[in-house]
Write a protein that holds these residues in place. Structure first.
Motif, PDB file in Angstrom:
ATOM      1  N   THR A 152      56.168  54.576  93.561  1.00 55.24           N
ATOM      2  CA  THR A 152      55.046  53.573  94.351  1.00 55.24           C
ATOM      3  C   THR A 152      53.604  54.888  94.016  1.00 55.24           C
ATOM      4  O   THR A 152      53.656  55.858  93.965  1.00 55.24           O
ATOM      5  CB  THR A 152      54.919  53.646  95.033  1.00 55.24           C
ATOM      6  OG1 THR A 152      56.333  52.519  95.514  1.00 55.24           O
ATOM      7  CG2 THR A 152      53.806  52.991  95.830  1.00 55.24           C
ATOM      8  N   TYR A 181      49.788  55.478  95.481  1.00 49.05           N
ATOM      9  CA  TYR A 181      48.928  55.259  96.141  1.00 49.05           C
ATOM     10  C   TYR A 181      46.928  55.425  95.796  1.00 49.05           C
ATOM     11  O   TYR A 181      46.959  56.528  95.006  1.00 49.05           O
ATOM     12  CB  TYR A 181      48.521  56.452  97.442  1.00 49.05           C
ATOM     13  CG  TYR A 181      50.300  55.349  98.207  1.00 49.05           C
ATOM     14  CD1 TYR A 181      50.344  53.770  98.667  1.00 49.05           C
ATOM     15  CD2 TYR A 181      50.950  56.212  98.188  1.00 49.05           C
ATOM     16  CE1 TYR A 181      51.511  53.491  99.507  1.00 49.05           C
ATOM     17  CE2 TYR A 181      51.660  55.662  98.846  1.00 49.05           C
ATOM     18  CZ  TYR A 181      52.265  54.459  99.005  1.00 49.05           C
ATOM     19  OH  TYR A 181      53.416  54.211 100.351  1.00 49.05           O
ATOM     20  N   THR A 227      50.334  59.527 108.229  1.00 51.12           N
ATOM     21  CA  THR A 227      50.189  58.888 107.763  1.00 51.12           C
ATOM     22  C   THR A 227      49.560  59.726 106.383  1.00 51.12           C
ATOM     23  O   THR A 227      49.547  59.228 105.432  1.00 51.12           O
ATOM     24  CB  THR A 227      50.561  57.487 107.100  1.00 51.12           C
ATOM     25  OG1 THR A 227      49.359  57.272 107.257  1.00 51.12           O
ATOM     26  CG2 THR A 227      51.078  56.972 108.180  1.00 51.12           C
ATOM     27  N   THR A 277      50.919  59.307 102.762  1.00 49.42           N
ATOM     28  CA  THR A 277      50.242  57.950 101.709  1.00 49.42           C
ATOM     29  C   THR A 277      48.877  58.202 101.669  1.00 49.42           C
ATOM     30  O   THR A 277      47.991  57.328 101.255  1.00 49.42           O
ATOM     31  CB  THR A 277      50.609  56.845 102.913  1.00 49.42           C
ATOM     32  OG1 THR A 277      49.882  56.934 103.775  1.00 49.42           O
ATOM     33  CG2 THR A 277      51.973  56.449 103.283  1.00 49.42           C
ATOM     34  N   THR A 305      59.625  52.505  99.520  1.00 46.40           N
ATOM     35  CA  THR A 305      58.537  51.592 100.572  1.00 46.40           C
ATOM     36  C   THR A 305      58.023  50.840 100.467  1.00 46.40           C
ATOM     37  O   THR A 305      58.938  50.025  99.438  1.00 46.40           O
ATOM     38  CB  THR A 305      57.317  52.745  99.455  1.00 46.40           C
ATOM     39  OG1 THR A 305      57.430  51.931  98.331  1.00 46.40           O
ATOM     40  CG2 THR A 305      57.296  54.313  98.832  1.00 46.40           C
ATOM     41  N   ASN A 354      55.478  49.409 100.083  1.00 49.13           N
ATOM     42  CA  ASN A 354      54.065  48.677  98.927  1.00 49.13           C
ATOM     43  C   ASN A 354      55.333  48.846  97.611  1.00 49.13           C
ATOM     44  O   ASN A 354      54.584  47.477  96.815  1.00 49.13           O
ATOM     45  CB  ASN A 354      53.544  50.711  99.094  1.00 49.13           C
ATOM     46  CG  ASN A 354      52.358  49.687  98.300  1.00 49.13           C
ATOM     47  OD1 ASN A 354      52.166  49.432  96.634  1.00 49.13           O
ATOM     48  ND2 ASN A 354      51.050  49.623  99.144  1.00 49.13           N
ATOM     49  N   GLU A 399      59.997  48.677 105.932  1.00 48.42           N
ATOM     50  CA  GLU A 399      60.598  49.338 105.307  1.00 48.42           C
ATOM     51  C   GLU A 399      60.426  50.105 107.054  1.00 48.42           C
ATOM     52  O   GLU A 399      59.424  50.708 107.433  1.00 48.42           O
ATOM     53  CB  GLU A 399      60.528  50.532 104.141  1.00 48.42           C
ATOM     54  CG  GLU A 399      59.194  51.747 104.590  1.00 48.42           C
ATOM     55  CD  GLU A 399      59.020  52.364 105.172  1.00 48.42           C
ATOM     56  OE1 GLU A 399      60.676  52.881 105.967  1.00 48.42           O
ATOM     57  OE2 GLU A 399      58.212  53.586 105.718  1.00 48.42           O
ATOM     58  N   VAL A 452      61.116  56.827 104.199  1.00 43.51           N
ATOM     59  CA  VAL A 452      60.265  57.384 103.554  1.00 43.51           C
ATOM     60  C   VAL A 452      60.116  58.593 104.711  1.00 43.51           C
ATOM     61  O   VAL A 452      60.224  59.645 104.255  1.00 43.51           O
ATOM     62  CB  VAL A 452      58.826  57.536 103.761  1.00 43.51           C
ATOM     63  CG1 VAL A 452      58.192  58.094 103.015  1.00 43.51           C
ATOM     64  CG2 VAL A 452      59.083  55.708 102.563  1.00 43.51           C
ATOM     65  N   SER A 483      56.905  50.398 107.831  1.00 42.87           N
ATOM     66  CA  SER A 483      55.838  50.191 107.085  1.00 42.87           C
ATOM     67  C   SER A 483      56.087  49.121 106.368  1.00 42.87           C
ATOM     68  O   SER A 483      57.600  47.751 106.848  1.00 42.87           O
ATOM     69  CB  SER A 483      54.954  50.575 105.621  1.00 42.87           C
ATOM     70  OG  SER A 483      55.119  52.693 106.166  1.00 42.87           O
ATOM     71  N   SER A 498      49.686  47.445 102.327  1.00 38.10           N
ATOM     72  CA  SER A 498      50.423  48.221 103.215  1.00 38.10           C
ATOM     73  C   SER A 498      49.699  48.901 104.206  1.00 38.10           C
ATOM     74  O   SER A 498      48.496  49.117 104.335  1.00 38.10           O
ATOM     75  CB  SER A 498      51.371  49.060 102.485  1.00 38.10           C
ATOM     76  OG  SER A 498      50.957  49.897 101.528  1.00 38.10           O
ATOM     77  N   THR A 547      51.368  51.846 107.536  1.00 34.50           N
ATOM     78  CA  THR A 547      51.740  52.492 107.775  1.00 34.50           C
ATOM     79  C   THR A 547      51.659  53.207 109.349  1.00 34.50           C
ATOM     80  O   THR A 547      50.429  53.493 109.253  1.00 34.50           O
ATOM     81  CB  THR A 547      52.421  53.550 107.064  1.00 34.50           C
ATOM     82  OG1 THR A 547      52.540  53.566 105.871  1.00 34.50           O
ATOM     83  CG2 THR A 547      53.445  54.615 107.711  1.00 34.50           C
TER      84      THR A 547
END
Length: 292
Positions: free
Chosen positions: A117, A119, A136, A139, A150, A152, A204, A208, A214, A231, A233
């Motif tokens: 993933t 970001y 976070t 992320t 993740t 996401n 999740e 992570v 998240s 997403s 978190t």
């Protein structure tokens, strides 16, 4: 069509290779060579030569169980690279800004890059938002994380083809963990993706980072393929209704992004892109997933 034929006549091998890639991109699963030759009106000898080059370079993958061909990781990475450019970010930024303001927490836009993933955007609530602390940093924009861990990444993987899953995760060791939780095999991951796909979102909890959870919701292009996910978190310990609220807001945002790119979400009752539908792992008591 005339322009494409002109290009193909000028550079036959290049044009035919692109025709193969575009044809595979428009299919929901692997395609047999005989069907490719028929649909593209191409001699089989020429087709097999082109497929051999494309497989060698990673743009096409061969699925032995089905004796068919699908897009490879290199094709996916090129698509992901395009999505990282400004058009998608420009369209998504005001949507994420609105979501972050409504939720009072950070919201992210992520895409897949191979098995990770990535970001692209992170929007925080307006300054002065009472009680907001960004917990976070993992992320932040540009950060890469294992996609199968993740929310996401899983939101996108849930709508990816079986051939793509096998190409991205060819070995058991590719399914790493960060906190000791999460899927450890491709069959286990498939089980999670089936449920994520059916309900339209992924979640999740502490896969992570310890203490964080998240939720991710995919956005789609005009071919009903996932192009990115929205997403958020936050701290794990919250009431279930708070998580439901986050999910509802993110679903609204993902729908807006899909509309902004002139996309279309798959119909809930339609056939999925997966060629295999494994049995689902039973939910723990209380209906919550242990990992997401």
């Amino acid at each position: 069509m005339s322009e494409r034929r002109t290009a193909s006549s000028a550079s036959p091998a290049v044009g035919r290779a692109l025709d193969v890639l575009l044809h595979l991109a428009g299919r929901s699963g692997p395609v047999r060579a005989s069907a490719l030759a028929r649909d593209l009106e191409m001699p089989r000898s020429s087709l097999y030569h082109i497929l051999a080059v494309l497989v060698d370079r990673g743009f096409v993958t061969y699925v032995p169980e089905e004796q068919a061909y699908g897009l490879g990781v290199a094709s996916f990475e090129i698509g992901s690279a395009y999505l990282r450019h400004e058009p998608l970010k420009r369209l998504a930024r005001p949507i994420l800004r609105n979501l972050s303001s409504r939720l009072g927490q950070s919201v992210h836009l992520g895409i897949l890059y191979g098995a990770e993933t990535v970001y692209l955007l992170k929007e925080r609530p307006p300054r002065g938002n009472s009680g907001y602390t960004d917990a976070t940093p993992v992320t932040d924009v540009g950060v890469r994380l294992p996609a199968h861990l993740t929310a996401n990444g899983r939101a996108i993987l849930a709508h990816s083809s079986e051939a793509h899953l096998r190409a991205v995760f060819p070995r058991p060791g590719d399914l790493v963990t960060r906190t000791g939780r999460g899927p450890r095999s491709l069959p286990e991951l498939r089980n999670l993706l089936v449920r994520d796909r059916e309900r339209g979102w992924s979640e999740e909890v502490e896969l992570v980072s310890e203490g964080l959870r998240s939720i991710g919701v995919p956005a789609f292009d005009h071919n009903e393929r996932p192009i990115a996910a929205v997403s958020s978190t936050w701290r794990r310990h919250c009431h279930r209704h708070e998580a439901d609220h986050v999910r509802d807001i993110l679903q609204q945002g993902a729908a807006r992004l899909t509309a902004a790119v002139a996309g279309r979400a798959p119909t809930p009752t339609g056939r999925t892109a997966h060629s295999e539908r494994p049995s689902r792992t039973p939910l723990p008591r209380g209906g919550k997933m242990k990992g997401h």
